[in-house]
Enzyme design. Sequence first.
Site, mmCIF file in Angstrom:
data_model
loop_
_atom_site.group_PDB
_atom_site.id
_atom_site.type_symbol
_atom_site.label_atom_id
_atom_site.label_comp_id
_atom_site.label_asym_id
_atom_site.label_seq_id
_atom_site.Cartn_x
_atom_site.Cartn_y
_atom_site.Cartn_z
ATOM 1 C CB ALA A 123 -0.926 -0.004 1.210
ATOM 2 C CG ASN A 189 0.955 -7.446 6.888
ATOM 3 O OD1 ASN A 189 1.641 -8.193 7.580
ATOM 4 N ND2 ASN A 189 -0.291 -7.725 6.560
ATOM 5 C CG HIS A 219 -0.640 4.141 3.975
ATOM 6 N ND1 HIS A 219 -0.592 3.120 4.891
ATOM 7 C CD2 HIS A 219 -1.614 3.803 3.086
ATOM 8 C CE1 HIS A 219 -1.494 2.201 4.567
ATOM 9 N NE2 HIS A 219 -2.123 2.602 3.477
#
Length: 267
Positions: A123, A189, A219
């Site tokens: 991601a 993760n 993020h």
Amino acid sequence: MTHRIAFIGLGAIASDVAAGLLADAAQPCQLAALTRNAADLPPALAGRVALLDGLPGLLAWRPDLVVEAAGQQAIAEHAEGCLRAGLDMIICSAGALADDALRARLIAAAEAGGARIRVPAGAIAGLDYLQAVAGRDDAEVVYESRKPVAAWRAELPGMGIDPDTLAESRTLFSGPAREAALRFPKNLNVAATLALAGIGMTRTRVEVVVDPRARGNQHRIQVRSPLGEMQIELVNAPSPANPKTSWLVAQSVLATIRRHLARFTIG
């Protein structure tokens, strides 16, 4: 050349990746999957993905590449056997690699079998920059994960938070990447991936926030060192099948597979 690719797990990520591989006429593939439940096979993949019976069945199928997308427990159960048998692996559940002892065993197994382990970016972005500063003792890395309530709905009640009435953002965790990755195996993760690429599990700092106003899976990565600074902010659409993960992840895994198979790569 037709490549043989086996998946461990066939959930949202692996199903999307399998569909992408099957749609690519330029790179023909035969696919198989090790999954606990044959009902996991989406109708669109029926008859196009062979179902394997346990690790012995996977090894007997003799894939060129194994793609793990089943969670951290699957790595503990199957990865070492695959690597010792000489099978290259792409590991999506990077949080398992926050366990130093497990990571060391997998690397030793890969060395014994002549296999390679790849961890996709998933991601996030900027792993090349993190790798460039990895050897510096004066580098700082801070990662913030900010996701909407849907991504944490199952976990929030256990933290004493009602997901249906949460109106303001809440910090769920602040600390080192190792603890974040192992404490939240379905959501963090990315923290392990960043730490493995960069300055390590202890020095990489992680902030985990649930935010009812978050536009998507957000993020934020900040890196500071005498070499310069990097700031990245990503807002990823959640996977329609699993809001804990970003829709982008399957495309990242697909790109990693294509790089693995290619004769010419960038980055």
